[in-house]
Design a protein around this motif. Sequence first.
Motif, short mmCIF file in Angstrom:
data_model
loop_
_atom_site.label_atom_id
_atom_site.label_comp_id
_atom_site.label_asym_id
_atom_site.label_seq_id
_atom_site.Cartn_x
_atom_site.Cartn_y
_atom_site.Cartn_z
N LEU A 191 31.38 29.78 39.86
CA LEU A 191 30.61 31.00 39.67
C LEU A 191 31.53 32.21 39.81
CD1 LEU A 191 27.88 32.54 39.43
CD2 LEU A 191 27.72 32.38 41.93
N TYR A 192 31.39 33.15 38.86
CA TYR A 192 32.17 34.38 38.84
C TYR A 192 31.24 35.56 39.11
CZ TYR A 192 35.91 31.63 36.75
OH TYR A 192 36.89 30.69 36.54
N LEU A 193 31.51 36.30 40.19
CA LEU A 193 30.79 37.53 40.49
C LEU A 193 31.66 38.67 39.99
CD1 LEU A 193 29.68 36.77 44.17
CD2 LEU A 193 28.48 36.21 42.04
N VAL A 194 31.17 39.42 39.00
CA VAL A 194 31.98 40.41 38.30
C VAL A 194 31.53 41.82 38.67
CG1 VAL A 194 32.77 41.19 36.03
CG2 VAL A 194 32.22 38.76 36.38
N PHE A 195 32.50 42.66 39.05
CA PHE A 195 32.24 44.02 39.47
C PHE A 195 33.11 44.98 38.67
CE2 PHE A 195 31.26 41.17 42.86
CZ PHE A 195 30.09 41.66 43.40
N GLY A 196 32.57 46.17 38.40
CA GLY A 196 33.30 47.17 37.64
C GLY A 196 34.04 48.16 38.52
N ARG A 197 34.69 49.08 37.87
CA ARG A 197 35.47 50.11 38.58
C ARG A 197 34.54 51.01 39.39
NH1 ARG A 197 34.86 51.44 33.38
NH2 ARG A 197 36.68 50.53 32.41
N GLU A 198 35.09 51.61 40.41
CA GLU A 198 34.31 52.43 41.33
C GLU A 198 33.65 53.63 40.64
OE1 GLU A 198 37.48 50.53 44.01
OE2 GLU A 198 37.36 51.21 41.93
N SER A 199 34.34 54.28 39.73
CA SER A 199 33.82 55.52 39.15
C SER A 199 32.79 55.32 38.04
CB SER A 199 34.97 56.37 38.60
OG SER A 199 35.61 55.70 37.53
N ARG A 200 32.91 54.24 37.27
CA ARG A 200 32.05 54.09 36.10
C ARG A 200 31.43 52.70 35.95
NH1 ARG A 200 36.79 55.90 34.00
NH2 ARG A 200 36.95 54.20 32.51
N GLY A 201 31.73 51.79 36.83
CA GLY A 201 31.17 50.45 36.71
C GLY A 201 31.78 49.67 35.56
N ILE A 202 31.00 48.77 35.02
CA ILE A 202 31.42 47.92 33.89
C ILE A 202 31.08 48.64 32.60
CG2 ILE A 202 31.05 45.69 32.74
CD1 ILE A 202 30.28 44.55 35.53
N ASP A 203 31.97 48.59 31.63
CA ASP A 203 31.75 49.28 30.35
C ASP A 203 30.45 48.82 29.69
OD1 ASP A 203 34.08 50.77 30.54
OD2 ASP A 203 35.28 49.29 29.46
N LEU B 238 37.56 37.95 29.62
CA LEU B 238 36.30 37.45 29.07
C LEU B 238 36.53 36.32 28.08
CD1 LEU B 238 34.41 40.82 28.65
CD2 LEU B 238 33.94 39.03 30.34
N GLU B 239 37.54 36.43 27.26
CA GLU B 239 37.86 35.38 26.28
C GLU B 239 38.27 34.09 27.00
OE1 GLU B 239 38.11 33.35 22.85
OE2 GLU B 239 37.31 35.39 23.06
N GLU B 240 39.11 34.21 28.01
CA GLU B 240 39.60 33.04 28.75
C GLU B 240 38.49 32.35 29.55
OE1 GLU B 240 42.81 34.34 31.22
OE2 GLU B 240 44.15 34.69 29.51
N HIS B 241 37.46 33.08 29.90
CA HIS B 241 36.41 32.53 30.75
C HIS B 241 35.07 32.40 30.03
CE1 HIS B 241 39.54 33.79 33.51
NE2 HIS B 241 39.08 32.84 34.29
N LYS B 242 35.11 32.43 28.71
CA LYS B 242 33.91 32.26 27.90
C LYS B 242 33.23 30.93 28.27
CE LYS B 242 34.33 33.65 23.77
NZ LYS B 242 34.64 33.85 22.36
N GLY B 243 31.92 30.99 28.45
CA GLY B 243 31.17 29.77 28.78
C GLY B 243 31.06 29.51 30.27
N LYS B 244 31.78 30.25 31.09
CA LYS B 244 31.68 30.10 32.55
C LYS B 244 30.44 30.85 33.04
CE LYS B 244 35.87 28.29 32.92
NZ LYS B 244 36.16 26.98 33.41
N ARG B 245 29.89 30.43 34.16
CA ARG B 245 28.74 31.15 34.72
C ARG B 245 29.24 32.41 35.40
NH1 ARG B 245 24.06 29.77 39.10
NH2 ARG B 245 22.83 31.62 38.60
N MET B 246 28.77 33.56 34.91
CA MET B 246 29.16 34.85 35.45
C MET B 246 27.92 35.69 35.73
SD MET B 246 32.46 36.10 33.28
CE MET B 246 32.98 34.99 32.00
N LEU B 247 28.01 36.48 36.78
CA LEU B 247 26.99 37.48 37.08
C LEU B 247 27.70 38.83 37.11
CD1 LEU B 247 24.96 35.68 39.88
CD2 LEU B 247 24.34 35.98 37.48
N PHE B 248 27.21 39.76 36.29
CA PHE B 248 27.79 41.09 36.16
C PHE B 248 26.94 42.06 36.97
CE2 PHE B 248 29.24 38.66 32.62
CZ PHE B 248 30.50 39.15 32.29
N PHE B 249 27.51 42.66 38.01
CA PHE B 249 26.78 43.57 38.89
C PHE B 249 26.77 44.97 38.29
CE2 PHE B 249 27.44 39.99 41.49
CZ PHE B 249 26.52 40.05 42.53
#
Length: 159
Positions: free
Chosen positions: A101-113, A71-82
């Motif tokens: 464009l960054y499509l961001v997905f979380g872990r299978e069991s709990r998703g994104i924190d 997240l720090e390295e990609h700050k300011g980039k266009r991201m979509l968090f599913f």
Amino acid sequence: MMALDLHVVLFEPEIPQNAGNIARTCACTGATLHLVEPMGFRYTQRNLARAGLDYWDKVTIVRHPCVSQFLEEHKGKRMLFFTGNTSRSFYDEALADAGELYLVFGRESRGIDPEVLEAHAEECVRLPMRESLRSLNLSNAVAIGVYETLRQNAFEALL
């Protein structure tokens, strides 16, 4: 038309077969795959390789040591968090001429924190599904996200 530079980001993936299937989708579409540690499997695991078939040399994979560094390295980039924790539909997003464009997905069991979702609340999207069900399979969700983005960009650079 602005060239699409599509990235798929997996935060702490747990199931090697999903990661392998997603790598194959990325290879077939030209998307870059970002794997964010810790992962629930070894990068050399046989199931990962089998799911990705012989596409591994055709996908660009970038590994990151942790979510906060990504997240720090990609700050300011266009991201979509599913996530299922928003009412904003992915299909309401205008993705034509999205550029990078960054499509961001979380872990299978709990998703994104939750703290990541809160920090990026304006960038959270969901895939429509029945109210009583929690989520789609991760590799299916990624494929839907990738192909809708490509569709809105007239399947740029694909046959």
